[in-house]
Design an enzyme around this catalytic site. Sequence first.
Site, mmCIF file in Angstrom:
data_model
loop_
_atom_site.group_PDB
_atom_site.id
_atom_site.type_symbol
_atom_site.label_atom_id
_atom_site.label_comp_id
_atom_site.label_asym_id
_atom_site.label_seq_id
_atom_site.Cartn_x
_atom_site.Cartn_y
_atom_site.Cartn_z
ATOM 1 N N ALA A 65 43.054 32.687 36.502
ATOM 2 C CA ALA A 65 43.061 31.711 37.585
ATOM 3 C C ALA A 65 41.645 31.634 38.144
ATOM 4 O O ALA A 65 40.872 32.594 38.033
ATOM 5 C CB ALA A 65 44.049 32.138 38.655
ATOM 6 N N GLY A 109 45.725 34.969 34.591
ATOM 7 C CA GLY A 109 46.598 33.802 34.435
ATOM 8 C C GLY A 109 46.490 33.181 33.049
ATOM 9 O O GLY A 109 47.433 32.540 32.575
ATOM 10 N N GLU A 112 48.775 35.178 30.972
ATOM 11 C CA GLU A 112 50.150 34.840 31.376
ATOM 12 C C GLU A 112 50.564 33.460 30.865
ATOM 13 O O GLU A 112 51.716 33.250 30.474
ATOM 14 C CB GLU A 112 50.255 34.909 32.901
ATOM 15 C CG GLU A 112 50.064 36.331 33.413
ATOM 16 C CD GLU A 112 49.896 36.380 34.914
ATOM 17 O OE1 GLU A 112 48.852 35.911 35.417
ATOM 18 O OE2 GLU A 112 50.814 36.858 35.596
ATOM 19 N N GLU A 132 43.560 41.590 37.052
ATOM 20 C CA GLU A 132 43.681 41.241 38.483
ATOM 21 C C GLU A 132 43.428 42.443 39.385
ATOM 22 O O GLU A 132 42.984 42.304 40.520
ATOM 23 C CB GLU A 132 45.084 40.676 38.770
ATOM 24 C CG GLU A 132 45.346 39.295 38.192
ATOM 25 C CD GLU A 132 45.923 39.302 36.783
ATOM 26 O OE1 GLU A 132 45.811 40.339 36.080
ATOM 27 O OE2 GLU A 132 46.484 38.279 36.378
HETATM 28 N N1 DAK Z 1 37.409 32.103 37.764
HETATM 29 C C1 DAK Z 1 36.330 31.353 38.034
HETATM 30 N N2 DAK Z 1 35.236 31.323 37.266
HETATM 31 C C2 DAK Z 1 35.226 32.097 36.171
HETATM 32 C C3 DAK Z 1 36.318 32.912 35.819
HETATM 33 C C4 DAK Z 1 37.459 32.893 36.676
HETATM 34 N N3 DAK Z 1 38.573 33.595 36.406
HETATM 35 N N4 DAK Z 1 35.999 33.581 34.688
HETATM 36 C C5 DAK Z 1 34.752 33.186 34.337
HETATM 37 N N5 DAK Z 1 34.292 32.285 35.237
HETATM 38 C C6 DAK Z 1 32.985 31.623 35.245
HETATM 39 C C7 DAK Z 1 31.893 32.575 35.675
HETATM 40 O O1 DAK Z 1 31.841 32.656 37.089
HETATM 41 C C8 DAK Z 1 30.666 31.897 35.099
HETATM 42 O O2 DAK Z 1 30.329 30.804 35.934
HETATM 43 P P1 DAK Z 1 28.782 30.587 36.403
HETATM 44 O O3 DAK Z 1 28.390 31.854 37.055
HETATM 45 O O4 DAK Z 1 28.053 30.321 35.120
HETATM 46 O O5 DAK Z 1 28.862 29.403 37.320
HETATM 47 C C9 DAK Z 1 31.191 31.310 33.784
HETATM 48 O O6 DAK Z 1 32.620 31.243 33.911
HETATM 49 C C10 DAK Z 1 30.897 32.194 32.582
HETATM 50 O O7 DAK Z 1 31.360 33.486 32.868
HETATM 51 P P2 DAK Z 1 30.462 34.809 32.680
HETATM 52 O O8 DAK Z 1 29.012 34.497 32.904
HETATM 53 O O9 DAK Z 1 31.074 35.870 33.498
HETATM 54 O O10 DAK Z 1 30.692 35.078 31.114
HETATM 55 P P3 DAK Z 1 30.645 36.474 30.358
HETATM 56 O O11 DAK Z 1 30.738 36.134 28.922
HETATM 57 O O12 DAK Z 1 29.500 37.320 30.842
HETATM 58 O O13 DAK Z 1 32.002 37.235 30.807
HETATM 59 C C11 DAK Z 1 34.391 37.395 31.261
HETATM 60 C C12 DAK Z 1 33.236 36.733 30.417
HETATM 61 C C13 DAK Z 1 35.681 36.662 30.885
HETATM 62 C C14 DAK Z 1 34.520 38.865 30.841
HETATM 63 C C15 DAK Z 1 34.074 37.296 32.752
HETATM 64 O O14 DAK Z 1 33.771 35.933 33.056
HETATM 65 C C16 DAK Z 1 35.210 37.703 33.642
HETATM 66 O O15 DAK Z 1 35.465 38.884 33.838
HETATM 67 N N6 DAK Z 1 35.914 36.723 34.254
HETATM 68 C C17 DAK Z 1 36.956 36.970 35.204
HETATM 69 C C18 DAK Z 1 38.206 37.474 34.537
HETATM 70 C C19 DAK Z 1 39.303 37.742 35.556
HETATM 71 O O16 DAK Z 1 39.160 38.557 36.456
HETATM 72 N N7 DAK Z 1 40.388 37.036 35.413
HETATM 73 C C20 DAK Z 1 41.586 37.197 36.272
HETATM 74 C C21 DAK Z 1 41.467 36.211 37.397
HETATM 75 S S1 DAK Z 1 42.780 36.433 38.591
HETATM 76 C C22 DAK Z 1 49.378 33.251 40.753
HETATM 77 C C23 DAK Z 1 48.970 32.579 39.646
HETATM 78 C C24 DAK Z 1 47.963 33.090 38.873
HETATM 79 C C25 DAK Z 1 47.336 34.254 39.197
HETATM 80 C C26 DAK Z 1 47.740 34.905 40.314
HETATM 81 C C27 DAK Z 1 48.762 34.419 41.102
HETATM 82 N N8 DAK Z 1 50.464 32.766 41.581
HETATM 83 C C28 DAK Z 1 51.236 31.611 41.100
HETATM 84 C C29 DAK Z 1 50.943 33.467 42.687
HETATM 85 C C30 DAK Z 1 46.281 34.734 38.364
HETATM 86 C C31 DAK Z 1 45.242 35.453 38.811
HETATM 87 C C32 DAK Z 1 44.088 35.628 37.937
HETATM 88 O O17 DAK Z 1 44.055 35.193 36.813
#
Ligand code: DAK
Length: 258
Positions: A65, A109, A112, A132
Site C-alpha cells: 500500500a 498489500g 496480499e 508492515e
Molecule cells: N509506498 C509508497 N512508495 C513506495 C513504496 C510504498 N509501499 N514502495 C516503494 N515506493 C517508492 C519509493 O519511495 C521510491 O520513490 P522515490 O523515493 O523515488 O520517490 C520508489 O518507489 C522506488 O523505491 P526504492 O528507491 O525504495 O527502491 P529500492 O529498489 O531501493 O527498494 C523496496 C525496493 C521494495 C525494497 C523498497 O521500496 C521498500 O521497502 N518499499 C516499501 C515496502 C513496504 O514496506 N511495503 C508494505 C507497505 S504497508 C489495509 C490495506 C492494505 C494495507 C494495510 C491495511 N486496509 C484495508 C486496512 C497494506 C499495507 C502495506 O502494504
Amino acid sequence: MAYKTIIVEIDDHVALIRLNRPDALNALNSTLLGELAQAVTEAEGNDKVRCLVITGSEKAFAAGADVKEMAEKSFVDVFVTDLFGRQVNAIERCRKPIIAAVSGYALGGGCELALMCDFIIASDSAKFGQPEINLGVVAGIGGTQRLTRLVGKSKSMEMHLTGRFMDAQEAERSGVVSRVVPAKKLVEEAMSAANKIAEKSQIATLAVKEAVNRSYETTLSEGILHERRLFHALFATEDQKEGMSAFLDKREPQFRDK
Ligand code: DAK
C-alpha cells in the site's frame, strides 16, 4: 475506459490488467485500487471475458500500500472510510478466475493482492513479504490469514514478525505459487494458462472456484458435500453432455456455457 494507474487489454477472452505506477513500484494508492476494482468489475460484467490476469512490472508486482498516502491518516480516517475495503471486496468477490502473474516485489498489500487471486504464477525474480511490522502496523487485507493457510503458522509468523522476504523458489516450495517461470516469459505463461481456462465450460470454472474457495470457509464434511452437490448440479448442463460425449467421440469439446 482510460485509466491513470493501470493498463487493461482485452485479449480474446482474457482481461490482462497491468498495474502501472512505475515510479512508486506499483504501490497501491486509492486511485490504483479504485481503478483495479473498476477494471475487475467491468471484466466480470463483460460476457466476452472468461479469465483475468493481474500483473505488474518486471521489478515490482506491487511494493505494498502507498505509504506516502497512508502515513498521515488517523484511526478515524481509515476506520470510517473503511480504507480500501470497498475496492478489495470487488476483487475478492469476482466469480471469474483471476491469475496473479508476479515478478519482482510483492510486498505488504501487493503480496496480499496476489494472494487474493485464485493462483499465482511467479517469475524467478519474485519476492514475497509482509513487511508492515517495519512500519509499526500489521497486514490489513488478508495477509495474516491467507499466507498462514498456505505456508503454515511458523513461516507465516516469521514473515510477519520479522518482515523477511521469501524468494520465488521458497514460495513455490511453500505452496504460495503454483509455479515459477523465467521473468521474460511470465506474462506469456500466465496468458497461456488463462486462455486454457477460457476454453473450458464457464459454468464448470465458476463451480471449481466456488468449491475450492469453500475449503477455506467450512468444515471438511460440509466442503465435500458442497463439492458433491456442485458435481451433481453440473449434470443439468449441456456442457456436461458435450464434454463427456466429446471424450467418448475422441474429439475436442465445444462448450456453449449452457
Ligand atoms: N509506498 C509508497 N512508495 C513506495 C513504496 C510504498 N509501499 N514502495 C516503494 N515506493 C517508492 C519509493 O519511495 C521510491 O520513490 P522515490 O523515493 O523515488 O520517490 C520508489 O518507489 C522506488 O523505491 P526504492 O528507491 O525504495 O527502491 P529500492 O529498489 O531501493 O527498494 C523496496 C525496493 C521494495 C525494497 C523498497 O521500496 C521498500 O521497502 N518499499 C516499501 C515496502 C513496504 O514496506 N511495503 C508494505 C507497505 S504497508 C489495509 C490495506 C492494505 C494495507 C494495510 C491495511 N486496509 C484495508 C486496512 C497494506 C499495507 C502495506 O502494504
